[in-house]
Design a protein around this motif. Structure first.
Motif, PDB file in Angstrom:
ATOM      1  N   PRO A 112      -9.694  -2.763   3.602  1.00  0.00           N
ATOM      2  CA  PRO A 112      -8.271  -3.117   3.688  1.00  0.00           C
ATOM      3  C   PRO A 112      -8.000  -4.070   4.839  1.00  0.00           C
ATOM      4  O   PRO A 112      -8.599  -3.958   5.920  1.00  0.00           O
ATOM      5  N   GLN A 113      -7.093  -5.007   4.592  1.00  0.00           N
ATOM      6  CA  GLN A 113      -6.726  -5.995   5.603  1.00  0.00           C
ATOM      7  C   GLN A 113      -5.457  -5.605   6.353  1.00  0.00           C
ATOM      8  O   GLN A 113      -4.860  -6.428   7.037  1.00  0.00           O
ATOM      9  N   CYS A 114      -5.052  -4.344   6.179  1.00  0.00           N
ATOM     10  CA  CYS A 114      -3.898  -3.823   6.888  1.00  0.00           C
ATOM     11  C   CYS A 114      -4.158  -2.357   7.214  1.00  0.00           C
ATOM     12  O   CYS A 114      -5.108  -1.760   6.704  1.00  0.00           O
ATOM     13  N   ASP A 115      -3.310  -1.792   8.044  1.00  0.00           N
ATOM     14  CA  ASP A 115      -3.432  -0.381   8.404  1.00  0.00           C
ATOM     15  C   ASP A 115      -2.657   0.461   7.383  1.00  0.00           C
ATOM     16  O   ASP A 115      -1.425   0.382   7.329  1.00  0.00           O
ATOM     17  N   PRO A 116      -3.366   1.254   6.553  1.00  0.00           N
ATOM     18  CA  PRO A 116      -2.665   2.041   5.529  1.00  0.00           C
ATOM     19  C   PRO A 116      -1.808   3.164   6.110  1.00  0.00           C
ATOM     20  O   PRO A 116      -1.033   3.775   5.376  1.00  0.00           O
ATOM     21  N   LEU A 117      -1.949   3.413   7.408  1.00  0.00           N
ATOM     22  CA  LEU A 117      -1.129   4.442   8.056  1.00  0.00           C
ATOM     23  C   LEU A 117      -0.129   3.822   9.039  1.00  0.00           C
ATOM     24  O   LEU A 117       0.366   4.495   9.939  1.00  0.00           O
ATOM     25  N   VAL A 123       0.841  -1.205   0.000  1.00  0.00           N
ATOM     26  CA  VAL A 123       0.000   0.000   0.000  1.00  0.00           C
ATOM     27  C   VAL A 123       0.872   1.250   0.000  1.00  0.00           C
ATOM     28  O   VAL A 123       0.610   2.215  -0.725  1.00  0.00           O
ATOM     29  N   GLY A 124       1.926   1.238   0.804  1.00  0.00           N
ATOM     30  CA  GLY A 124       2.831   2.385   0.835  1.00  0.00           C
ATOM     31  C   GLY A 124       3.544   2.589  -0.486  1.00  0.00           C
ATOM     32  O   GLY A 124       3.674   3.723  -0.976  1.00  0.00           O
ATOM     33  N   ALA A 125       4.000   1.495  -1.091  1.00  0.00           N
ATOM     34  CA  ALA A 125       4.689   1.589  -2.379  1.00  0.00           C
ATOM     35  C   ALA A 125       3.751   2.094  -3.464  1.00  0.00           C
ATOM     36  O   ALA A 125       4.159   2.848  -4.359  1.00  0.00           O
ATOM     37  N   ILE A 126       2.491   1.698  -3.386  1.00  0.00           N
ATOM     38  CA  ILE A 126       1.501   2.159  -4.367  1.00  0.00           C
ATOM     39  C   ILE A 126       1.272   3.656  -4.227  1.00  0.00           C
ATOM     40  O   ILE A 126       1.178   4.379  -5.228  1.00  0.00           O
ATOM     41  N   ALA A 127       1.178   4.156  -3.003  1.00  0.00           N
ATOM     42  CA  ALA A 127       1.027   5.599  -2.802  1.00  0.00           C
ATOM     43  C   ALA A 127       2.201   6.347  -3.427  1.00  0.00           C
ATOM     44  O   ALA A 127       2.023   7.389  -4.082  1.00  0.00           O
ATOM     45  N   ARG A 128       3.401   5.817  -3.242  1.00  0.00           N
ATOM     46  CA  ARG A 128       4.592   6.474  -3.788  1.00  0.00           C
ATOM     47  C   ARG A 128       4.554   6.507  -5.319  1.00  0.00           C
ATOM     48  O   ARG A 128       4.809   7.558  -5.933  1.00  0.00           O
ATOM     49  N   ALA A 161       5.101  10.508  -0.257  1.00  0.00           N
ATOM     50  CA  ALA A 161       3.704  10.438  -0.711  1.00  0.00           C
ATOM     51  C   ALA A 161       2.769  10.103   0.449  1.00  0.00           C
ATOM     52  O   ALA A 161       1.707   9.514   0.258  1.00  0.00           O
ATOM     53  N   LYS A 162       3.151  10.508   1.640  1.00  0.00           N
ATOM     54  CA  LYS A 162       2.335  10.193   2.812  1.00  0.00           C
ATOM     55  C   LYS A 162       0.951  10.808   2.727  1.00  0.00           C
ATOM     56  O   LYS A 162      -0.027  10.259   3.240  1.00  0.00           O
ATOM     57  N   GLU A 163       0.845  11.953   2.058  1.00  0.00           N
ATOM     58  CA  GLU A 163      -0.469  12.619   1.971  1.00  0.00           C
ATOM     59  C   GLU A 163      -1.472  11.784   1.184  1.00  0.00           C
ATOM     60  O   GLU A 163      -2.681  11.890   1.400  1.00  0.00           O
ATOM     61  N   ILE A 164      -0.978  10.932   0.274  1.00  0.00           N
ATOM     62  CA  ILE A 164      -1.896  10.071  -0.475  1.00  0.00           C
ATOM     63  C   ILE A 164      -2.483   9.014   0.444  1.00  0.00           C
ATOM     64  O   ILE A 164      -3.682   8.691   0.372  1.00  0.00           O
ATOM     65  N   LEU A 165      -1.664   8.476   1.345  1.00  0.00           N
ATOM     66  CA  LEU A 165      -2.175   7.528   2.332  1.00  0.00           C
ATOM     67  C   LEU A 165      -3.134   8.217   3.299  1.00  0.00           C
ATOM     68  O   LEU A 165      -4.184   7.671   3.653  1.00  0.00           O
ATOM     69  N   GLU A 166      -2.767   9.409   3.716  1.00  0.00           N
ATOM     70  CA  GLU A 166      -3.593  10.122   4.696  1.00  0.00           C
ATOM     71  C   GLU A 166      -4.941  10.541   4.122  1.00  0.00           C
ATOM     72  O   GLU A 166      -5.930  10.635   4.853  1.00  0.00           O
TER      73      GLU A 166
END
Length: 245
Positions: free
Chosen positions: A39-44, A19-24, A55-60
């Motif tokens: 989602p089955q994980c915590d995106p944050l 998920v983090g790599a996708i945001a980036r 790209a943290k703002e995309i996750l947020e």
């Protein structure tokens, strides 16, 4: 063409690193709307934020929803990705040739849907898309990592967005939730008149969905079809009432 209205939809992603790599990679190629379905994980989580880097703002700002129809609310075009060949009449297309279609109405929302890391999208979930893409890979190793698949598609979309938009009149495609409401209404009617049976309704309706999805229904056409169903329901009700007099 513009990427502004395009949603990247992930169905039940399980890996925070993915998920983090996708945001980036989304930020790399100018996409900003991430939607996560159950989602089955915590995106944050720490892992996701670490992979997102700048790209943290995309996750947020990612939108979390419970179901795929919620993720597609308001969209007029949707393409699903799949790595499996299915016995469907709908063809699997190359991302390079299919993805530009998502950008033909930049003022209206569109969605590119990705499935789970381990098993992709179910047949029921694929029913919500109008077209399907499969990323061609070597026969020696067909499986792609989720974040890699998203990166390839984001790159292709970014290349499409740089092309000048052809000045032609675009159809007023019906939002997918409007079409879905018609499917529900049609299924109810077909069950009522005995054309469908409860135990086979899902598989038969899948054929209707494929048929209508190929047609890329416009808003006025859906209104016409719903009007026909309403009229049939009215006629059935009046016939029933007259028989009981």
């Amino acid at each position: 063409m513009s990427l502004a209205g395009l949603r990247i939809v992930l169905v039940e992603p399980a890996g925070p690193l993915n998920v983090g790599a996708i945001a980036r990679v989304m930020k790399n190629f100018g996409l900003h709307h991430l939607v996560l379905v159950n989602p089955q994980c915590d995106p944050l989580s720490v892992e996701a934020l670490k992979m997102a880097v700048h790209a943290k703002e995309i996750l947020e700002s990612a939108v979390l929803v419970a179901t795929l129809p919620e993720a597609l609310q308001g969209c007029v075009r949707a393409i699903a990705t799949t790595g499996r060949v299915r016995s469907w009449e709908m063809p699997l297309e190359n991302p390079r040739t299919a993805l530009p279609w998502l950008l033909e109405e930049p003022e209206k929302p569109a969605a590119l849907i990705f499935g789970r890391e381990d098993r992709g999208l179910s047949n029921e979930e694929l029913n919500y898309a109008q077209r399907f893409v499969c990323i061609p890979t070597s026969q020696d190793y067909l499986s792609l990592n989720l974040a890699t698949a998203v990166a390839i598609c984001c790159y292709e979309l970014a290349q499409c967005a740089e092309l000048p938009k052809t000045q032609i009149s675009q159809p007023d495609l019906a939002p997918l939730d409007v079409v879905e409401a018609y499917y529900q209404q049609l299924e109810s009617l077909l069950l009522k008149i005995g054309y469908l049976y409860p135990h086979t309704a899902a598989s038969r309706m899948e054929k209707f969905r494929q048929l209508y999805n190929r047609a890329h229904l416009e808003t006025g056409e859906v209104a016409m079809l719903r009007g026909i169903v309403h009229q049939v329901e009215w006629a059935l009700k009046n016939q029933h009432n007259s028989e009981n007099l």
